[in-house]
Design a protein around this motif. Sequence first.
Motif, PDB file in Angstrom:
ATOM      1  N   UNK A  73      56.701  56.344  39.013  1.00 26.20           N
ATOM      2  CA  UNK A  73      55.549  55.721  39.664  1.00 26.20           C
ATOM      3  C   UNK A  73      54.414  56.715  39.726  1.00 26.20           C
ATOM      4  N   UNK A  74      53.187  56.250  39.896  1.00 26.05           N
ATOM      5  CA  UNK A  74      52.060  57.194  39.969  1.00 26.05           C
ATOM      6  C   UNK A  74      52.181  58.098  41.193  1.00 26.05           C
ATOM      7  N   UNK A  75      51.707  59.351  41.085  1.00 29.77           N
ATOM      8  CA  UNK A  75      51.754  60.240  42.249  1.00 29.77           C
ATOM      9  C   UNK A  75      50.876  59.686  43.367  1.00 29.77           C
ATOM     10  N   UNK A  76      51.365  59.814  44.593  1.00 29.16           N
ATOM     11  CA  UNK A  76      50.615  59.264  45.733  1.00 29.16           C
ATOM     12  C   UNK A  76      50.147  60.347  46.701  1.00 29.16           C
ATOM     13  N   UNK A  77      50.311  61.610  46.295  1.00 27.33           N
ATOM     14  CA  UNK A  77      49.978  62.666  47.257  1.00 27.33           C
ATOM     15  C   UNK A  77      48.479  62.798  47.472  1.00 27.33           C
ATOM     16  N   UNK A  78      47.675  62.126  46.642  1.00 23.87           N
ATOM     17  CA  UNK A  78      46.221  62.096  46.896  1.00 23.87           C
ATOM     18  C   UNK A  78      45.737  60.662  47.084  1.00 23.87           C
ATOM     19  N   UNK A  79      46.631  59.808  47.593  1.00 21.29           N
ATOM     20  CA  UNK A  79      46.308  58.384  47.745  1.00 21.29           C
ATOM     21  C   UNK A  79      45.057  58.159  48.591  1.00 21.29           C
ATOM     22  N   UNK A  80      44.865  58.986  49.615  1.00 26.48           N
ATOM     23  CA  UNK A  80      43.717  58.800  50.500  1.00 26.48           C
ATOM     24  C   UNK A  80      42.389  59.116  49.832  1.00 26.48           C
ATOM     25  N   UNK A  81      42.425  59.883  48.780  1.00 32.79           N
ATOM     26  CA  UNK A  81      41.213  60.151  47.989  1.00 32.79           C
ATOM     27  C   UNK A  81      41.009  59.101  46.910  1.00 32.79           C
ATOM     28  N   UNK A  82      42.039  58.324  46.640  1.00 33.13           N
ATOM     29  CA  UNK A  82      42.021  57.456  45.464  1.00 33.13           C
ATOM     30  C   UNK A  82      41.773  55.975  45.777  1.00 33.13           C
ATOM     31  N   UNK A  83      42.547  55.452  46.701  1.00 34.19           N
ATOM     32  CA  UNK A  83      42.570  53.989  46.863  1.00 34.19           C
ATOM     33  C   UNK A  83      41.561  53.480  47.878  1.00 34.19           C
ATOM     34  N   UNK A  84      41.237  52.205  47.719  1.00 33.54           N
ATOM     35  CA  UNK A  84      40.540  51.454  48.759  1.00 33.54           C
ATOM     36  C   UNK A  84      41.619  50.990  49.742  1.00 33.54           C
ATOM     37  N   UNK A  85      41.448  51.326  51.020  1.00 35.04           N
ATOM     38  CA  UNK A  85      42.501  51.086  52.008  1.00 35.04           C
ATOM     39  C   UNK A  85      42.889  49.604  52.087  1.00 35.04           C
ATOM     40  N   UNK A  86      41.888  48.732  52.128  1.00 32.66           N
ATOM     41  CA  UNK A  86      42.174  47.301  52.256  1.00 32.66           C
ATOM     42  C   UNK A  86      42.950  46.779  51.056  1.00 32.66           C
ATOM     43  N   UNK A  87      42.552  47.231  49.864  1.00 33.57           N
ATOM     44  CA  UNK A  87      43.248  46.789  48.652  1.00 33.57           C
ATOM     45  C   UNK A  87      44.696  47.271  48.684  1.00 33.57           C
ATOM     46  N   UNK A  88      44.891  48.523  49.108  1.00 31.45           N
ATOM     47  CA  UNK A  88      46.244  49.098  49.101  1.00 31.45           C
ATOM     48  C   UNK A  88      47.167  48.298  50.024  1.00 31.45           C
ATOM     49  N   UNK A  89      46.682  48.011  51.217  1.00 30.74           N
ATOM     50  CA  UNK A  89      47.497  47.259  52.183  1.00 30.74           C
ATOM     51  C   UNK A  89      47.824  45.866  51.639  1.00 30.74           C
ATOM     52  N   UNK A  90      46.869  45.272  51.016  1.00 33.70           N
ATOM     53  CA  UNK A  90      47.063  43.931  50.460  1.00 33.70           C
ATOM     54  C   UNK A  90      48.018  43.960  49.260  1.00 33.70           C
ATOM     55  N   UNK A  91      47.825  44.936  48.376  1.00 30.93           N
ATOM     56  CA  UNK A  91      48.653  45.013  47.160  1.00 30.93           C
ATOM     57  C   UNK A  91      50.118  45.267  47.497  1.00 30.93           C
ATOM     58  N   UNK A  92      50.366  46.087  48.508  1.00 29.21           N
ATOM     59  CA  UNK A  92      51.744  46.400  48.878  1.00 29.21           C
ATOM     60  C   UNK A  92      52.501  45.151  49.329  1.00 29.21           C
ATOM     61  N   UNK A  93      51.760  44.156  49.797  1.00 30.87           N
ATOM     62  CA  UNK A  93      52.407  42.901  50.219  1.00 30.87           C
ATOM     63  C   UNK A  93      52.581  41.934  49.048  1.00 30.87           C
ATOM     64  N   UNK A  94      51.753  42.094  48.051  1.00 23.67           N
ATOM     65  CA  UNK A  94      51.813  41.182  46.898  1.00 23.67           C
ATOM     66  C   UNK A  94      51.526  41.972  45.619  1.00 23.67           C
ATOM     67  N   UNK A  95      52.471  42.857  45.241  1.00 21.44           N
ATOM     68  CA  UNK A  95      52.194  43.761  44.105  1.00 21.44           C
ATOM     69  C   UNK A  95      52.130  43.016  42.775  1.00 21.44           C
ATOM     70  N   UNK A  96      51.070  43.234  42.048  1.00 24.15           N
ATOM     71  CA  UNK A  96      50.936  42.676  40.700  1.00 24.15           C
ATOM     72  C   UNK A  96      50.822  43.855  39.731  1.00 24.15           C
ATOM     73  N   UNK A  97      51.252  43.634  38.508  1.00 21.41           N
ATOM     74  CA  UNK A  97      51.293  44.726  37.539  1.00 21.41           C
ATOM     75  C   UNK A  97      49.882  45.189  37.162  1.00 21.41           C
ATOM     76  N   UNK A  98      49.678  46.488  37.233  1.00 23.50           N
ATOM     77  CA  UNK A  98      48.389  47.099  36.871  1.00 23.50           C
ATOM     78  C   UNK A  98      48.486  47.766  35.504  1.00 23.50           C
ATOM     79  N   UNK A  99      49.676  48.291  35.219  1.00 19.48           N
ATOM     80  CA  UNK A  99      49.896  48.977  33.938  1.00 19.48           C
ATOM     81  C   UNK A  99      50.758  48.090  33.043  1.00 19.48           C
ATOM     82  N   UNK A 100      50.176  47.476  32.015  1.00 16.15           N
ATOM     83  CA  UNK A 100      50.936  46.534  31.181  1.00 16.15           C
ATOM     84  C   UNK A 100      52.190  47.140  30.559  1.00 16.15           C
TER      85      UNK A 100
END
Lengths: 232, 119
Positions: free
Chosen positions: A58-85
């Motif tokens: 899985x992608x490294x998450x140790x810099x997640x706070x610099x990377x993601x939009x918080x709202x998107x992250x919370x939403x995606x974790x509940x309904x994960x869809x494939x980002x990397x084909x």
Amino acid sequence: MRLKLLAGLLLTGGLLQPSPGALADTGQWLQSECGSCHALEKPDYPALGHVERVTRKGPPLHFAGNKFQAGWLESWLQDPVRIRPAGVFPPGAVVPSDEGDVIDPATLEEHPALDAKQAKRAADYLMVLRPHDELIAATIYEPGSIARRMGELNFTKFNGCDACHSDGPGYGGLSGPELYTAWQRLQPGFIASFIADPAAWDPHTLMPKAGLNDSAVGRLANYLKLIGEEAP
Amino acid sequence: MNYSATLLASLLLAGSLPALAEDLEHGENLYTIYCTQCHGVTGNGDGVNVPAMSVQPRNHRDQGEMSARTDAELFKAVKEGGKSINKSVLMPPWSGNLSDDDIHALVRYMRHLCCESGG
């Protein structure tokens, strides 16, 4: 008076982060649930060597706070869809065929879905992980607009991003993450900084450093903004 | 060949063969990680990204095509990108991700693919 000060701090966001104790508990929980696939602390890349990229699930998450939009992250974790084909490590998901290499869907794993409470807890923790504030601070990028045709040309002909990334469903390469929702997923400063120097974030990224100046990076980021704001 | 020359050749081989094999393995690993998406898991230029590409990636198993390039040109193309040798922008520069030693190992592996692997 103290109550007013506390309320003021809360309102300005000064105390809205989870307490250290709660963070530690969540960190342990995430390590046990997610740590087998995601790096929650920076790996020792030089010691591990490039083979680390082969074993990464899985992608490294140790810099997640610099990377993601918080709202998107919370939403995606509940309904994960494939980002990397082709998954996190495309060579491991691809097989030769008479029509050239193709993705073997059987190799792709689905990301587990969290419930709303778990997703909020995980996202709150991940958004605190900001070891690369200095990279964001050093990035010169002010989101702006770009004409679609010019954006497309920058994405395709001028820089060849479409070899690995799609800028719309069914368009572009398959080995990289799709980018038509990148603007929804990622912070603008991260987008610009990562395009400029991907290995500064992830030494074993499959994204090359194209040697673009700030203006060229800005044009690509603005194209992701354009298509991201249109994406469903 | 006299005895000394034979001994010297043996010593050189004994010392250098493991290093060469290690270099080849390192090159193969790097090729798998960074190159196969476009150049194909077998190196035949038929990678998973090819349908989206306006220029066909080079077939690294084609001895004729590969013989037309020197090691120095291959090194330059990998390090500085296709544009640096008047080829496609779709071949990106990898100098931000790979060291010179890594790229030398890649070139070594490409030579193996085209001309030593029997493929």
